[in-house]
Write a protein that holds these residues in place. Sequence first.
Motif, PDB file in Angstrom:
ATOM      1  N   LYS A 185     -23.234   6.060  13.523  1.00 32.33           N
ATOM      2  CA  LYS A 185     -22.350   7.274  13.329  1.00 32.33           C
ATOM      3  C   LYS A 185     -21.792   7.587  12.073  1.00 32.33           C
ATOM      4  O   LYS A 185     -21.843   8.947  11.637  1.00 32.33           O
ATOM      5  CB  LYS A 185     -21.000   7.026  14.490  1.00 32.33           C
ATOM      6  N   GLN A 186     -21.475   6.766  11.341  1.00 32.51           N
ATOM      7  CA  GLN A 186     -21.002   6.782   9.981  1.00 32.51           C
ATOM      8  C   GLN A 186     -21.892   7.441   9.000  1.00 32.51           C
ATOM      9  O   GLN A 186     -21.659   8.580   8.409  1.00 32.51           O
ATOM     10  CB  GLN A 186     -20.580   5.298   9.210  1.00 32.51           C
ATOM     11  N   GLU A 205     -18.933   3.727   1.288  1.00 27.24           N
ATOM     12  CA  GLU A 205     -18.080   4.768   1.609  1.00 27.24           C
ATOM     13  C   GLU A 205     -18.598   5.920   1.046  1.00 27.24           C
ATOM     14  O   GLU A 205     -19.213   6.171   0.198  1.00 27.24           O
ATOM     15  CB  GLU A 205     -16.847   4.453   0.787  1.00 27.24           C
ATOM     16  N   HIS A 217     -23.332   0.687  16.180  1.00 27.91           N
ATOM     17  CA  HIS A 217     -23.232   2.241  16.485  1.00 27.91           C
ATOM     18  C   HIS A 217     -22.011   2.789  15.860  1.00 27.91           C
ATOM     19  O   HIS A 217     -22.172   3.865  15.483  1.00 27.91           O
ATOM     20  CB  HIS A 217     -22.920   2.248  18.226  1.00 27.91           C
ATOM     21  N   LEU A 218     -21.124   1.895  15.219  1.00 27.62           N
ATOM     22  CA  LEU A 218     -20.005   2.642  14.375  1.00 27.62           C
ATOM     23  C   LEU A 218     -20.815   3.135  13.143  1.00 27.62           C
ATOM     24  O   LEU A 218     -20.581   4.127  12.521  1.00 27.62           O
ATOM     25  CB  LEU A 218     -19.052   1.558  14.228  1.00 27.62           C
ATOM     26  N   PRO A 251     -15.929  11.681   6.354  1.00 26.02           N
ATOM     27  CA  PRO A 251     -15.073  10.757   7.121  1.00 26.02           C
ATOM     28  C   PRO A 251     -15.548   9.256   7.058  1.00 26.02           C
ATOM     29  O   PRO A 251     -16.643   8.732   6.730  1.00 26.02           O
ATOM     30  CB  PRO A 251     -15.356  11.388   8.649  1.00 26.02           C
ATOM     31  N   ASP A 252     -14.550   8.227   7.571  1.00 21.68           N
ATOM     32  CA  ASP A 252     -14.760   6.841   7.778  1.00 21.68           C
ATOM     33  C   ASP A 252     -14.339   6.249   8.833  1.00 21.68           C
ATOM     34  O   ASP A 252     -13.219   6.049   9.118  1.00 21.68           O
ATOM     35  CB  ASP A 252     -14.251   6.345   6.499  1.00 21.68           C
ATOM     36  N   ALA A 253     -15.144   5.762   9.706  1.00 26.01           N
ATOM     37  CA  ALA A 253     -14.990   5.116  10.970  1.00 26.01           C
ATOM     38  C   ALA A 253     -15.525   3.792  11.082  1.00 26.01           C
ATOM     39  O   ALA A 253     -15.891   3.413  12.145  1.00 26.01           O
ATOM     40  CB  ALA A 253     -15.216   6.093  12.252  1.00 26.01           C
ATOM     41  N   ARG A 254     -15.630   3.058   9.994  1.00 25.14           N
ATOM     42  CA  ARG A 254     -16.337   1.713  10.082  1.00 25.14           C
ATOM     43  C   ARG A 254     -15.270   0.849  10.732  1.00 25.14           C
ATOM     44  O   ARG A 254     -14.054   1.100  10.564  1.00 25.14           O
ATOM     45  CB  ARG A 254     -16.686   1.366   8.554  1.00 25.14           C
ATOM     46  N   TRP A 277     -22.101  23.686   6.916  1.00 20.43           N
ATOM     47  CA  TRP A 277     -22.223  22.106   6.523  1.00 20.43           C
ATOM     48  C   TRP A 277     -23.645  21.668   6.655  1.00 20.43           C
ATOM     49  O   TRP A 277     -24.202  21.071   5.577  1.00 20.43           O
ATOM     50  CB  TRP A 277     -21.214  20.966   7.266  1.00 20.43           C
ATOM     51  N   VAL A 308     -16.199  16.438   7.256  1.00 15.64           N
ATOM     52  CA  VAL A 308     -17.318  16.458   6.437  1.00 15.64           C
ATOM     53  C   VAL A 308     -17.441  18.038   6.154  1.00 15.64           C
ATOM     54  O   VAL A 308     -17.850  18.344   4.839  1.00 15.64           O
ATOM     55  CB  VAL A 308     -18.552  15.728   6.715  1.00 15.64           C
ATOM     56  N   HIS A 328     -24.534   9.291  10.136  1.00 13.63           N
ATOM     57  CA  HIS A 328     -25.112  10.456  11.014  1.00 13.63           C
ATOM     58  C   HIS A 328     -24.181  11.579  10.368  1.00 13.63           C
ATOM     59  O   HIS A 328     -24.170  12.421  10.194  1.00 13.63           O
ATOM     60  CB  HIS A 328     -24.669  10.164  12.649  1.00 13.63           C
ATOM     61  N   TRP A 329     -22.793  11.216  10.226  1.00 15.50           N
ATOM     62  CA  TRP A 329     -21.758  12.280   9.464  1.00 15.50           C
ATOM     63  C   TRP A 329     -22.033  12.255   8.013  1.00 15.50           C
ATOM     64  O   TRP A 329     -21.775  13.665   7.718  1.00 15.50           O
ATOM     65  CB  TRP A 329     -20.278  12.061   9.767  1.00 15.50           C
ATOM     66  N   ASN A 330     -22.482  11.341   7.337  1.00  6.16           N
ATOM     67  CA  ASN A 330     -22.311  11.262   5.782  1.00  6.16           C
ATOM     68  C   ASN A 330     -23.612  11.684   5.004  1.00  6.16           C
ATOM     69  O   ASN A 330     -23.531  11.823   3.693  1.00  6.16           O
ATOM     70  CB  ASN A 330     -21.824  10.065   5.135  1.00  6.16           C
ATOM     71  N   VAL A 331     -24.602  11.514   6.020  1.00  2.00           N
ATOM     72  CA  VAL A 331     -25.957  11.811   5.447  1.00  2.00           C
ATOM     73  C   VAL A 331     -26.187  13.106   4.573  1.00  2.00           C
ATOM     74  O   VAL A 331     -25.680  14.105   5.161  1.00  2.00           O
ATOM     75  CB  VAL A 331     -27.172  11.385   6.161  1.00  2.00           C
ATOM     76  N   ALA A 383     -22.116  -0.327   5.472  1.00  2.00           N
ATOM     77  CA  ALA A 383     -22.279   1.005   4.974  1.00  2.00           C
ATOM     78  C   ALA A 383     -21.466   1.273   3.664  1.00  2.00           C
ATOM     79  O   ALA A 383     -20.327   0.992   3.635  1.00  2.00           O
ATOM     80  CB  ALA A 383     -22.383   2.246   5.799  1.00  2.00           C
TER      81      ALA A 383
END
Lengths: 150, 150, 150, 150, 150, 150, 150, 150, 150, 150, 150, 150
Positions: free
Chosen positions: E29-30, E90, E25-26, F72-75, D143, F66, E32-35, E88
């Motif tokens: 992280k969002q 989706e 911070h939420l 993922p979505d944690a907003r 990934w 991912v 951080h995962w989706n970039v 952010a």
Amino acid sequence: MTTTSIPATVGTDLQDTLVELTDLHLQAKQLHWNVKGRHFRNVHLHLDELTSIAREAADTVAERAVTIGFPPDARAMTVAKNSPLPDAVEGRITDAAAVDHVVALLTVITDRLRERIVRIADMDPVSQDMLIGVATDLEKQLWMFSAQQG
Amino acid sequence: MTTTSIPATVGTDLQDTLVELTDLHLQAKQLHWNVKGRHFRNVHLHLDELTSIAREAADTVAERAVTIGFPPDARAMTVAKNSPLPDAVEGRITDAAAVDHVVALLTVITDRLRERIVRIADMDPVSQDMLIGVATDLEKQLWMFSAQQG
Amino acid sequence: MTTTSIPATVGTDLQDTLVELTDLHLQAKQLHWNVKGRHFRNVHLHLDELTSIAREAADTVAERAVTIGFPPDARAMTVAKNSPLPDAVEGRITDAAAVDHVVALLTVITDRLRERIVRIADMDPVSQDMLIGVATDLEKQLWMFSAQQG
Amino acid sequence: MTTTSIPATVGTDLQDTLVELTDLHLQAKQLHWNVKGRHFRNVHLHLDELTSIAREAADTVAERAVTIGFPPDARAMTVAKNSPLPDAVEGRITDAAAVDHVVALLTVITDRLRERIVRIADMDPVSQDMLIGVATDLEKQLWMFSAQQG
Amino acid sequence: MTTTSIPATVGTDLQDTLVELTDLHLQAKQLHWNVKGRHFRNVHLHLDELTSIAREAADTVAERAVTIGFPPDARAMTVAKNSPLPDAVEGRITDAAAVDHVVALLTVITDRLRERIVRIADMDPVSQDMLIGVATDLEKQLWMFSAQQG
Amino acid sequence: MTTTSIPATVGTDLQDTLVELTDLHLQAKQLHWNVKGRHFRNVHLHLDELTSIAREAADTVAERAVTIGFPPDARAMTVAKNSPLPDAVEGRITDAAAVDHVVALLTVITDRLRERIVRIADMDPVSQDMLIGVATDLEKQLWMFSAQQG
Amino acid sequence: MTTTSIPATVGTDLQDTLVELTDLHLQAKQLHWNVKGRHFRNVHLHLDELTSIAREAADTVAERAVTIGFPPDARAMTVAKNSPLPDAVEGRITDAAAVDHVVALLTVITDRLRERIVRIADMDPVSQDMLIGVATDLEKQLWMFSAQQG
Amino acid sequence: MTTTSIPATVGTDLQDTLVELTDLHLQAKQLHWNVKGRHFRNVHLHLDELTSIAREAADTVAERAVTIGFPPDARAMTVAKNSPLPDAVEGRITDAAAVDHVVALLTVITDRLRERIVRIADMDPVSQDMLIGVATDLEKQLWMFSAQQG
Amino acid sequence: MTTTSIPATVGTDLQDTLVELTDLHLQAKQLHWNVKGRHFRNVHLHLDELTSIAREAADTVAERAVTIGFPPDARAMTVAKNSPLPDAVEGRITDAAAVDHVVALLTVITDRLRERIVRIADMDPVSQDMLIGVATDLEKQLWMFSAQQG
Amino acid sequence: MTTTSIPATVGTDLQDTLVELTDLHLQAKQLHWNVKGRHFRNVHLHLDELTSIAREAADTVAERAVTIGFPPDARAMTVAKNSPLPDAVEGRITDAAAVDHVVALLTVITDRLRERIVRIADMDPVSQDMLIGVATDLEKQLWMFSAQQG
Amino acid sequence: MTTTSIPATVGTDLQDTLVELTDLHLQAKQLHWNVKGRHFRNVHLHLDELTSIAREAADTVAERAVTIGFPPDARAMTVAKNSPLPDAVEGRITDAAAVDHVVALLTVITDRLRERIVRIADMDPVSQDMLIGVATDLEKQLWMFSAQQG
Amino acid sequence: MTTTSIPATVGTDLQDTLVELTDLHLQAKQLHWNVKGRHFRNVHLHLDELTSIAREAADTVAERAVTIGFPPDARAMTVAKNSPLPDAVEGRITDAAAVDHVVALLTVITDRLRERIVRIADMDPVSQDMLIGVATDLEKQLWMFSAQQG
């Protein structure tokens, strides 16, 4: 055979190296603060590593100079007057330009180091070994910064 | 209210502080190498601590300057031209003279820092808090070096 | 005088060393897994130290090669074709046989290293110093493994 | 029910995984040294992490193989002959090409790992759990390298 | 003069800051995962540092609120309803868009922090000093993310 | 067989787990700040450990999502709308009530986790193993908090 | 070309160095215990650093000797008979006298080391490099102790 | 689906495992103290590693038992009565006999563990995963001790 | 009651112990370098631990001597003349012989230590407690080396 | 503007703070030893943290006093005579009573600190910032001990 | 005077202590797992510290026994038969009951230890000093657990 | 034989020691802050080590007192009234005078400690061993401070 019988040219070579290494760590920090561009973070962090390497090398070289009887001098004015390095531009600088400038700085220093390593070989093997160590680190950095020139 | 609306005088004060701190860490190292006398080891080690404090403070202040829109400048020539600090003597120096010189350096810097802390209080509390932190460390060092003056 | 003016033979010597060190760390791991006998644990642990030494040396040598303009090559097929080292036997091996094999490997590598150290002395003192460092570690290991031959 | 009653196919699957992981860590280092381009530093550092992951996984898998009675083999020639991975190009390589090649390597290995995880589930749950652990790490790397393909 | 005599507006300012820091911070992280994109690794790592800074700041601010008698509230619904930060997008996001979004988030938070720092100065110097500390860190991050906007 | 062929239900299960873990760490912090009573310190410290466990698990699960192609979505709003967990009360809370609430939270999450572990076993053993790891930690916490219910 | 073909004079030089370094660490400890005077603490601590340096150097040199086939000998009687170093006085000693004695010890050792470095250069570059490393450390200590002579 | 609905046989399997692991760490220490022979030090140190592995595994298994509602029991009498492991001889023991005895102990435990792993797979995947982890470590130790049997 | 009223025999006992411990650490290193045989690595490493124990004990005992007014003496000639320990053979030594020699050394020292512990009990409980600590460590080593005698 | 021009009232405020902090760390230890009750361990450990905070704060404040020219005084009699804190009862104390007493101590100190912070703001911002730091820590402790009052 | 001349009663006392310490660490773990109640976490953590203390003490005592010629025995059956400690109840236990039981265990052990310390004083001061060390730790734990009895 | 049967005089001796150690650490800090002179830094640092030693010893002794049933008392007034130590002068003090004062303090304490060590030997060997440990450390410090008296 004592450290006090080492020719003065060794002291001069160490002093010149000290001036260059001091200029290098001042300029590396200067770029570290002023760099910008998409690669900002990588170049910013890399420049901090270079600063540490240059500072530690400067300390080692200066202490060697005083050890063999030559008081080292790395005051701002001494560096400003005597450094052969090209100067960093004033103000913000792009990441690509910062990398190019570091390559230029390291090219000058490593070329001069290699000459000194040959020159002092028979005069003081301890100082020579120290300069070889400095060249090892800086030539590696030269590769790593050059590799970023695309 | 944004960081971009901070008055230029704050940037100037940070830049001036940066120049002084850079001169301080260069001179502290200069003395670190050239000091001699019965108290050599203590002063030699103490000067290394001062170097670290000055370098870390310089980095903090420079990064604050660029954060509020003023590119910092700590190149050798800039420091050589603009620093208000008395210069260290050339060559070896006795331990007592080294301590006296550090006290002189720190007196100049802390006096100027205290003026800036008052001046920028209402303009930028973040920069003010940062300079207070720098003053806290340097005034403590001023006490510790003064205490060695006998 | 620049790193780009270093004779090609230095690059060749570094590349040959890289192949040998890579073969060494692959074989050291191979023995680490397949060894058996009353001395299993000691030899098993010792081989892991040798693996680490060989891997770190390989990395250092490869980065020096690219620094002076010779792209290193330590792919499996390159190592398989070009390594002058005797190959480890297939399958489980006794502790005594494993020690004998390591002694054989280290004898070949250190002999070749010593020749290269002499050959490149005047061409590139930095690379020479690096190979001396590698030889220092491997000759020490050669002593330690030989000492176990009873 | 003992480890000695585990079907030979589990041993074969572990051996095949070992060959792939060894090829992976050799190629990751190869790219680590030869990569160049604006993203050099990031890719260079990332490849070192991948090397560590592959080396640790190879060690774990090899020790499992010998534990269940199948002597592992990761000698250079064995890897060169048996690895199903596409080979890295010779010499310097751009950062984008290096990332593409790593994605290709990880795609092959993770696909094969997932098949083995299903195949050996009932034969040896310990080995299966180990391969799941390896797959967890390598699919995460897949990934992270894919995400850099723009 | 006790902590119980501190005006309610200080509590409100701390609570509002807590909501913003939690949202920060939420979202960090969002992203951080989706970039994704050529700069993935740098932005991915940088966002993790931002997450840590925001989480630690949120904890400090919340504990200050309860210390002066205002129970903090950072539950998901409270944050979702009250945060003034832009949300952010989706799903996956490019590295450039992620950097732009972080700059937008930090601009909103630091502007509001600077207003609060002025407002509560005379009411509670302890809380003010704490918010100055938070602003110091976030304004530095704002510079570092802005510097990546090219 | 590739990660891209994993059924969408695995992605949904990971996303649902992420929402629950995010709600858990937000609520654990909420209680960490607002708890009071003779057992304050123990519960306060224990809740910080739970926060760390939940945050680390959320990160692991989100990165797996991912990895298999489900962003993922944690907003805050996503968590606020979709979390099945009972909400913490507003304001200060006694230590006993805090423990009871955590037991309720963990009971809901671990029950749902165990269902997902069964459901996705054949679809994606890597994700299943990851959820087993999360369940291992949270069920242990469930025991430890339940044991405090007297 | 093997380690076994190294001339015996190299072994002799290593053995002589070992004797001197052993005498040095025994005498450094002797002074470490018996020193007194206003500078007691500084000299006491400094002597412990010198002891560590000498012990580590002795170990390195001895292991090199056995590596090239010359069994090292640093037993008390061997050292007592063969060391060329001036002996420390019996009983308590003033700080100034202790510093003078260390300067005398280091002057003898470093002078002899520099001769050996020249003599063995072509016979065994690995041993030479090792002695250069020892000289680097001891000459630095010579400077630091000399600097305390007022 | 809750932890309270897990069949009692899982609790029994965990309890039996706990008894065996406790006996294992008591016996490993027993041999650690009483072993003698040329290989004393290696076996002595290896047995301490085995003790740590067994103690940590026992703790993990016992906490899992109480988590699913089965109070664990590892009191001396319970272990003495119920352990299926062969008992260590009284008094001093040779290194070879100690290794043989450990192989016997680990053979019994790992055989029983593998049966339990199959039996409880569908009843409680969390406990199964935990036992797989224990088996992974103990089977590795079984290989390492067996390899010493010559 | 002061430290200055302690009988001279305590000082003598500490001085004698210092001589023995110094001889012990010199001989332990001597064997550490010269040992050979199948058990080389174990004995080599074990001897380094013994060296550290003896050096630390020597330092403790010497500092106690000076504390109670008896200047310690551990110069090479003093040790060579006064040590009651049997001397190590010159040159390489087999692992079995090295172990036998260490057992002989430790038997002499621990026997003498036990006599001193009884003798000085009423004269100086602090020194006695210190010697008990030294005996504790050395008698443990005596067991561990004896256990290797087969 | 120098540190020597700071009004004497700042020195007095620092001295008074030093007396209170010294009394606080003596009393915290007093309770740490004498507390008993079901909550013993929690209160016992918490009091050790408070001791550390008070000791570190006392050191910081005392060094600031001497820095600005006011010799600090924290001798037992000075503290006994001048401390405004209520005294701890003699002998054992229940956990609830210990918590109540700490709350009383911290209430007195933090109230006085807040007054000093206002009073010296314009006289010496460095000292003020230091007292704000002390208040930050002690008010947090006040919350944490109060929260245990049920 | 040698370790082999120590009376057998010392060996018996060490063996008895070993049995008690082994029973103690088994029971401490037993309670660690089975405790419940409002004070669960504190008692659970405290019991783990006690386990570590008992295990380390058992190891020290057992190694002393073998050092003086008495092979230690801490096998489950030996402990079950010979331990004088009251046994822990089966199954879950309240926090208050667990604390009471630990107090009972420690009372028995420390009483017996104090008798042994007197009995063996003249026979073997090294063993006596070791038992004093064990008693120091266990009597401190006795105080800490007793203090929790309300 | 229990800790509750220990004679009251042991408790008194521990309490008296506690008072002296508390006075010692308060005075050591007092001198640490107020010392001046050429040796400032050495004495300043040395006094901090003494403070740590005294604080740790005070804690150990106080916990022993409560363990044997005598509640310790180290409140400021108790120390001020009962300490037999000479008091430090008010205000700044020269380095030589500070060293002299510490020697005076340590002479008083160590003399009294040695008497107590004899007195309580038969009453409580555990407390005696603890006081021997305290005396060991303080007598070593007495030597080190005395050695600085010129």
